[in-house]
Design a protein around this motif. Sequence first.
Motif, short mmCIF file in Angstrom:
data_model
loop_
_atom_site.label_atom_id
_atom_site.label_comp_id
_atom_site.label_asym_id
_atom_site.label_seq_id
_atom_site.Cartn_x
_atom_site.Cartn_y
_atom_site.Cartn_z
N THR A 15 0.85 -1.19 0.00
CA THR A 15 0.00 0.00 0.00
C THR A 15 0.88 1.23 0.00
O THR A 15 1.71 1.41 0.89
N THR A 17 2.08 5.05 0.49
CA THR A 17 1.81 6.03 1.54
C THR A 17 0.72 6.98 1.07
O THR A 17 0.40 7.06 -0.12
N GLU A 18 0.16 7.73 2.01
CA GLU A 18 -0.90 8.66 1.64
C GLU A 18 -0.41 9.69 0.62
O GLU A 18 -1.12 10.03 -0.34
N GLU A 19 0.81 10.17 0.81
CA GLU A 19 1.37 11.16 -0.12
C GLU A 19 1.57 10.56 -1.51
O GLU A 19 1.22 11.17 -2.52
N GLU A 20 2.13 9.34 -1.55
CA GLU A 20 2.36 8.68 -2.83
C GLU A 20 1.03 8.28 -3.47
O GLU A 20 0.88 8.34 -4.70
N SER A 21 0.07 7.86 -2.67
CA SER A 21 -1.26 7.49 -3.19
C SER A 21 -1.93 8.68 -3.85
O SER A 21 -2.51 8.57 -4.95
N LYS A 22 -1.86 9.83 -3.20
CA LYS A 22 -2.46 11.04 -3.76
C LYS A 22 -1.81 11.40 -5.09
O LYS A 22 -2.49 11.75 -6.06
N HIS A 54 -7.22 3.85 -4.45
CA HIS A 54 -7.73 4.75 -3.41
C HIS A 54 -6.76 5.92 -3.27
O HIS A 54 -5.54 5.72 -3.18
N LYS A 56 -5.93 7.72 -0.87
CA LYS A 56 -5.18 7.82 0.38
C LYS A 56 -4.41 6.54 0.71
O LYS A 56 -3.47 6.57 1.50
N ARG A 57 -4.81 5.43 0.11
CA ARG A 57 -4.14 4.16 0.40
C ARG A 57 -4.21 3.25 -0.84
O ARG A 57 -4.85 2.20 -0.82
N CYS A 58 -3.52 3.69 -1.86
CA CYS A 58 -3.51 2.95 -3.12
C CYS A 58 -2.77 1.62 -2.94
O CYS A 58 -1.60 1.60 -2.52
N GLU A 59 -3.44 0.52 -3.27
CA GLU A 59 -2.85 -0.81 -3.10
C GLU A 59 -2.40 -1.37 -4.44
O GLU A 59 -3.11 -1.27 -5.44
#
Length: 234
Positions: A15, A17-22, A54, A56-59
């Motif tokens: 998953t 990180t939130e920063e990387e997911s965004k 997602h 905030k939490r891209c898997e």
Amino acid sequence: MQLFYTDNIESEFYTLTEEESKHCVRVLRMAVGDKLFLTDGRGTLAEACIVDAHPKRCEVRIENRKEHYGERPYRLHLAVAPTKNIARMEWLVEKAVEIGIDSITFVVCQHSERTTLNIERLDKIAISAMKQSLKAYRPSIETMSFDMFMQQKFDGLRLIAHCEGDDRTPIQSALTERTNVLVLIGPEGDFSPQEVSTALDNGFIAVTLGNSRLRTETAALYSVVAANLISCHN
């Protein structure tokens, strides 16, 4: 090729990180099924597929890995006195990583006008430059005094670029074989005579970067480029 950084990609799923997911989902507009790459900064490059986009939490699911991606047969260590203007050192870190560097040590010398640095911020700049230039190795960054640095062991060619005296070898002549290289660059006011003498006593070879008077960060980047070009062609 979109490259993301993580310090651990050993499992099948990861998953971001939130920063990387965004950045992945909102900025790059990547979706389920899209391919991307991950690196741990230690030579592993993993190809992955997004299974949950997602913001905030891209898997992602890891599909294959390459070890020692882009590894060079030599190591390059840049040691440089930090300048008073920290923006110049941040620029140097970014460009040195893009070109190719393994270690950066900020050495506080007698003539240094800056004695402290935000290593965490410099690490973030290095990671960003690593991803931008599609590299799988994250350089180590640290700071220490000149005297402490002289006590560090280094297996390879050690060079010190200073401005005084005639007994200096052109850096292109010193870099004659593919080997580990350490280049030491002084502050705006140059090394003190004592520091030059100490370095020479510790096995450093005095080199010149030419007739032009270069700023500290320019001299440092010049050395990184020279070491990469000459070592790659030998």
